[in-house]
Enzyme design. Structure first.
Site, short mmCIF file in Angstrom:
data_model
loop_
_atom_site.label_atom_id
_atom_site.label_comp_id
_atom_site.label_asym_id
_atom_site.label_seq_id
_atom_site.Cartn_x
_atom_site.Cartn_y
_atom_site.Cartn_z
N THR A 100 0.95 -1.18 -0.05
CA THR A 100 -0.09 0.05 0.04
C THR A 100 0.95 1.21 0.06
O THR A 100 2.07 1.16 0.39
CB THR A 100 -0.85 0.07 1.34
OG1 THR A 100 -1.52 1.35 1.43
CG2 THR A 100 -0.12 -0.17 2.59
N ASP A 101 0.30 2.35 -0.45
CA ASP A 101 1.02 3.47 -0.48
C ASP A 101 1.19 4.22 0.91
O ASP A 101 2.05 5.21 1.35
CB ASP A 101 0.28 4.58 -1.38
CG ASP A 101 -1.14 4.97 -1.05
OD1 ASP A 101 -1.69 4.20 -0.08
OD2 ASP A 101 -1.79 5.72 -1.61
N GLU A 102 0.39 3.75 1.81
CA GLU A 102 0.45 3.95 3.18
C GLU A 102 1.67 3.83 3.96
O GLU A 102 2.09 4.65 4.93
CB GLU A 102 -0.78 3.59 4.10
CG GLU A 102 -2.22 3.89 3.46
CD GLU A 102 -3.33 3.71 4.60
OE1 GLU A 102 -3.16 3.38 5.61
OE2 GLU A 102 -4.52 3.76 4.13
N TYR B 9 -1.58 -0.53 11.12
CA TYR B 9 -1.77 -1.13 9.75
C TYR B 9 -0.90 -0.73 9.05
O TYR B 9 0.09 -1.78 8.33
CB TYR B 9 -3.14 -0.44 9.12
CG TYR B 9 -3.26 -0.87 7.64
CD1 TYR B 9 -3.33 -2.22 7.24
CD2 TYR B 9 -3.15 0.12 6.70
CE1 TYR B 9 -3.55 -2.30 5.91
CE2 TYR B 9 -3.33 0.05 5.21
CZ TYR B 9 -3.36 -1.27 4.98
OH TYR B 9 -3.28 -1.91 3.62
N LYS C 59 2.11 -3.34 7.32
CA LYS C 59 2.42 -3.47 5.99
C LYS C 59 3.81 -3.31 5.63
O LYS C 59 4.50 -3.90 4.63
CB LYS C 59 1.46 -2.63 5.05
CG LYS C 59 -0.08 -3.25 5.20
CD LYS C 59 -0.24 -4.53 4.40
CE LYS C 59 -0.17 -4.51 2.97
NZ LYS C 59 -0.64 -5.88 2.52
#
Ligand code: NAD
Ligand code: DAU
Length: 345
Positions: free
Chosen positions: A134-136, A159, A163
């Site tokens: 994810t870009d997060e 989260y 990741k």
């Protein structure tokens, strides 16, 4: 394909979730000969009703199991047979708000589960492993700039931290063992089969029932929205043509503040803005994400085909034309589907 070529088998983890099930549908459409083994624990986010139309296909196999358990992963790999194998790893705990309530399940599935899967796939030997991230993991942006593949990782929620940890484990497997993995980092997805705890399906569902639409903080947090079909096609491109060891950013060139999206949804549904309710902000709420996906375009020839003008109405229509799906998810009835089809959960 000539007569002697064996079509590869695909192991998909998390294929009963939102993006995973869209990807399995894409495979059924674009690679109808491929054998697909779907390993999914059916957490609250897993819904076999997402794959109802594919039931009965001999080359689509569902394995109910947990990526944290070596025996379950071994069962799924056994179901893949001995031929060439490609793996797409979606399975994860995916919702930021839940990770703020309780981080441990995120560490278990996203970190431990990914390592269990990596070990088993390395021992078995695979052609390609795509780790869907994810870009997060890059953290939060100010009003300008974009995340590139070289942006340092600075995750802000349990989260995104889990990741990022999983990305490092994949990177280590590539570096240490020559494991043929690629990592994809995608922006916010929307489209059919998304669990209605996420912004867009939640707002569509609440507006449909004339319930309040909770907007966190000032509603000016920005996300870069990508239609799930575009994401699935990007993953296909990485699976087929990505270079092992590389990271690929995937994004929609489609930045919107949350409040604008909520207003758009209300307008498209013919509902009043008085349904909007500003609520307490998410703790540690990332302000803005934006993806530079030029590497995907340059190296793999992929670019998004949809934007909000085309795909937000499509998405709304999908939820409107699947009232039973939405009602069964909102009421929890979807949880009984597996038991009805396959016996006890
Ligand atoms: P989701 O929450 O809808 O689905 C997750 C799936 O994984 C479910 O079917 C669930 O049952 C399964 N699962 C969870 N824990 C498992 C375990 N221990 N073993 C086996 N299966 C398990 O998630 P999603 O939104 O479809 O996201 C899929 C992947 O894409 C995730 O890795 C997520 O981090 C990533 N991602 C999501 C988005 C997005 O906008 N939704 C954007 C970028 C990346
Ligand atoms: O960027 C990719 C990520 O996008 C994925 O890695 C995650 O798995 C996925 O859940 C998503 O994370 P977000 O936190 O950005 O998505 P969410 O739909 O939860 O929230 C989108 C924005 O809307 C965010 O700024 C918070 C806000 N929001 C969300 C909800 C659920 C609201 O204002 N109200 C809400 O009720």
């Amino acid at each position: 394909m000539n007569a002697t070529t064996v079509p590869p088998t695909l192991l998909v983890t998390g294929g009963a979730g939102f993006i995973g099930s869209n990807f399995v549908h894409l495979l059924a459409e674009q690679r109808p000969d491929a054998r697909v083994v779907n390993l999914d624990a059916l957490t609250y986010a897993g819904n076999l009703e997402n794959l109802r139309e594919l039931e009965g296909r001999a080359n689509h196999v569902f394995v109910h199991g947990d990526i944290c358990k070596s025996a379950d992963v071994a069962r799924a790999l056994a179901a893949c047979g001995k031929g060439p194998l490609q793996v797409v790893h979606f399975a994860a705990e995916s919702h930021v708000d839940r990770s703020i309530q309780s981080g441990l399940p995120f560490v278990e599935t996203n970190v431990v589960g990914t390592q269990v899967l990596l070990d088993a796939c390395r021992a078995r030997g695979v052609e390609r492993f795509v780790h869907v991230s994810t870009d997060e993991v890059y953290g939060s942006l100010g009003t300008s700039g974009m995340f590139t593949e070289d942006t340092p990782l600075a995750p802000n929620s349990p989260y995104s931290a889990s990741k990022a940890a999983s990305d490092f484990l994949v990177r280590a497997a590539v570096h240490t063992h020559g494991f043929p993995a690629c990592i994809t980092r995608c922006s916010n997805n929307y489209g059919p089969y998304q669990f209605p705890e996420k912004l867009i399906p939640l707002m569509i569902a609440n507006a449909g029932e004339n319930k309040e639409l909770p907007v966190y903080g000032d509603g000016m947090n920005v996300r870069d929205w990508l239609y799930v079909r575009d994401h699935c096609e990007a993953i296909q491109a990485v699976l087929e043509r990505g270079r092992p060891g590389e990271v690929y950013n995937i994004g929609g060139h489609n930045e919107y503040p949350n409040l604008e999206i909520v207003r758009l949804i209300l307008k498209l549904l013919g509902k009043p803005e008085s349904l909007i309710r500003f609520v307490k902000d998410r703790p540690g709420h990332d302000r803005r994400y934006a993806i530079d996906a030029s590497k995907m375009e340059r190296e793999l020839g992929w670019r998004p085909r949809y934007d909000f003008v085309t795909a937000l109405p499509l998405t709304i229509r999908w939820y409107q034309s699947h009232p039973e799906w939405l009602q069964r998810v909102r009421s929890g009835a979807y949880r009984d589907y597996y038991a009805a089809q396959y016996g006890a959960r």
